[in-house]
Design a protein around this motif. Sequence first.
Motif, PDB file in Angstrom:
ATOM      1  N   GLU A  63       0.842  -1.378  -0.087  1.00  0.00           N
ATOM      2  CA  GLU A  63      -0.027  -0.036   0.051  1.00  0.00           C
ATOM      3  C   GLU A  63       0.798   1.219  -0.007  1.00  0.00           C
ATOM      4  N   MET A  64       0.496   2.328  -0.581  1.00  0.00           N
ATOM      5  CA  MET A  64       1.390   3.635  -0.726  1.00  0.00           C
ATOM      6  C   MET A  64       1.107   4.218   0.641  1.00  0.00           C
ATOM      7  N   PRO A  87       8.044   4.587 -12.004  1.00  0.00           N
ATOM      8  CA  PRO A  87       7.948   3.897 -13.160  1.00  0.00           C
ATOM      9  C   PRO A  87       7.350   2.305 -12.845  1.00  0.00           C
ATOM     10  N   HIS A  88       7.793   1.826 -11.794  1.00  0.00           N
ATOM     11  CA  HIS A  88       7.321   0.466 -11.688  1.00  0.00           C
ATOM     12  C   HIS A  88       5.965   0.135 -11.092  1.00  0.00           C
ATOM     13  N   ILE A  89       5.112   1.137 -10.553  1.00  0.00           N
ATOM     14  CA  ILE A  89       3.944   0.833  -9.867  1.00  0.00           C
ATOM     15  C   ILE A  89       2.872   1.638 -10.922  1.00  0.00           C
ATOM     16  N   PRO A  90       1.640   1.296 -11.295  1.00  0.00           N
ATOM     17  CA  PRO A  90       0.862   1.873 -12.263  1.00  0.00           C
ATOM     18  C   PRO A  90       0.503   3.222 -11.607  1.00  0.00           C
ATOM     19  N   ASP A  91       0.501   4.431 -12.417  1.00  0.00           N
ATOM     20  CA  ASP A  91       0.111   5.761 -12.102  1.00  0.00           C
ATOM     21  C   ASP A  91      -1.329   5.954 -11.265  1.00  0.00           C
ATOM     22  N   HIS A  92      -2.273   5.222 -11.415  1.00  0.00           N
ATOM     23  CA  HIS A  92      -3.378   5.107 -10.690  1.00  0.00           C
ATOM     24  C   HIS A  92      -3.272   4.865  -9.299  1.00  0.00           C
ATOM     25  N   VAL A  93      -2.493   3.803  -9.089  1.00  0.00           N
ATOM     26  CA  VAL A  93      -2.149   3.400  -7.839  1.00  0.00           C
ATOM     27  C   VAL A  93      -1.441   4.183  -6.982  1.00  0.00           C
ATOM     28  N   THR A  94      -0.213   4.848  -7.419  1.00  0.00           N
ATOM     29  CA  THR A  94       0.610   5.615  -6.721  1.00  0.00           C
ATOM     30  C   THR A  94      -0.274   7.169  -6.490  1.00  0.00           C
ATOM     31  N   LEU A  98      -1.778   7.816  -2.227  1.00  0.00           N
ATOM     32  CA  LEU A  98      -1.184   8.531  -1.253  1.00  0.00           C
ATOM     33  C   LEU A  98      -1.751   9.840  -1.624  1.00  0.00           C
ATOM     34  N   ARG A  99      -1.398  10.919  -2.780  1.00  0.00           N
ATOM     35  CA  ARG A  99      -1.816  11.935  -2.681  1.00  0.00           C
ATOM     36  C   ARG A  99      -3.295  12.351  -2.679  1.00  0.00           C
ATOM     37  N   LEU A 100      -4.088  11.578  -3.352  1.00  0.00           N
ATOM     38  CA  LEU A 100      -5.478  11.893  -3.591  1.00  0.00           C
ATOM     39  C   LEU A 100      -6.036  11.168  -2.348  1.00  0.00           C
ATOM     40  N   LYS A 101      -5.571  10.467  -1.749  1.00  0.00           N
ATOM     41  CA  LYS A 101      -6.064   9.839  -0.334  1.00  0.00           C
ATOM     42  C   LYS A 101      -6.027  10.959   0.750  1.00  0.00           C
ATOM     43  N   ILE A 102      -4.902  11.582   0.651  1.00  0.00           N
ATOM     44  CA  ILE A 102      -4.673  12.858   1.700  1.00  0.00           C
ATOM     45  C   ILE A 102      -5.718  13.975   1.205  1.00  0.00           C
ATOM     46  N   CYS A 103      -5.741  14.373  -0.150  1.00  0.00           N
ATOM     47  CA  CYS A 103      -6.552  15.439  -0.404  1.00  0.00           C
ATOM     48  C   CYS A 103      -8.148  15.100  -0.375  1.00  0.00           C
ATOM     49  N   GLY A 290       6.404  16.593 -11.236  1.00  0.00           N
ATOM     50  CA  GLY A 290       6.323  14.987 -11.037  1.00  0.00           C
ATOM     51  C   GLY A 290       7.472  14.471 -10.516  1.00  0.00           C
ATOM     52  N   SER A 291       7.400  13.175 -10.289  1.00  0.00           N
ATOM     53  CA  SER A 291       8.612  12.576  -9.557  1.00  0.00           C
ATOM     54  C   SER A 291       9.934  12.590 -10.191  1.00  0.00           C
TER      55      SER A 291
END
Length: 365
Positions: A63-64, A87-94, A98-103, A290-291
């Motif tokens: 989990e992120m 780059p090794h994890i799908p963008d929608h997962v990252t 993390l970010r949207l979970k906080i927002c 971005g990253s």
Amino acid sequence: MQPPIKEPMKIYNIACIPGDGIGKEVVPAGQAVLEALAATGDTFKFEFESFGWGGDWFRAHGEMMPADGLDALRHKDAILFGSAGDPHIPDHVTLWGLRLKICQGFDQYANVRPTRILPGIDGPLRRCGPKDLDWVIVRENSEGEYAGVGGRVHQGHPIEAATDVSMMTRAGVERIMRYAFRLAQSRPRKLLTVVTKSNAQRHAMVMWDEIAVQISKEFPDVTWDKELVDAATARMVNRPATLDTLVATNLHADILSDLAAALAGSLGIAPTGNIDPERRYPSMFEPIHGSAFDIMGQGLANPVGTFWSCVMLLEHLGEVQAARTLMNAIERVTANPALHTRDLGGTATTAQVTKAVCDSLASPA
């Protein structure tokens, strides 16, 4: 006569989430600059707590961020965030992990992105000076195209289908419109552009337009207009001086603010505040870049976007003079081409720019 009673030093508790990629470089740089700023006076100081959430956490824990991660952040005064993306994890997962979970977890419904051409930086527009490009883009940050409503069925079959539903609520649109009008009212030009696409999106965006008209009546001193999002992109390039404050949906403002940063010189200098205007929860501040894994670990990341985000953090905390002091130090550094990073056509490193800003704070003359 008794000496005046000295105000006790304020302590601000800041959560630092470097996240992924160059976030691990620019967030510590932001901490260093905030500490250098605090050291110039005796009115406040910072206590930082770092959280190692992101791609590495995902590889270790699946989990992120922890399921109860919001509880660890809830009582902080603010959050300084780096980036989410691996780059090794799908963008929608990252992003959603993390970010949207906080927002969304903290209902940071106003994403605020100021843009202007800083001293010493050349924007790509030939006939555009610093006075012609001074914008703030207000992005609805809780619903719309990124509401998360939708799904996939029959995966792997020829009849596979997927939907992403843009959902807008009257309450959500009213509050972001009111925030944008109030922000425009606070700026010298008192000018707002409401970005829309109601000619093609004939339900939610029509409601968006109608609510803009209704809310505008609360702000008779604000001059406002309406612009289709595609026309807004051309206007940003061809007539930048006609814009000041803009408000747009989650997706539209996401795109427009990246264009704005590029027109001001680089995504590396652009800041963001994810704001809970009611201050029920901590707000989160981050650079919009971005990253950037392609430059990670090479000392090439431009930390100015993070520093400017720290300015927004200070303003949110009510430290207006300190915010002005830090912004002045940033501008003294950007004015020196020898301190431009690669994205600005220079050769300076992250560490050199960070040291220069810290030195400028220590010796502001």
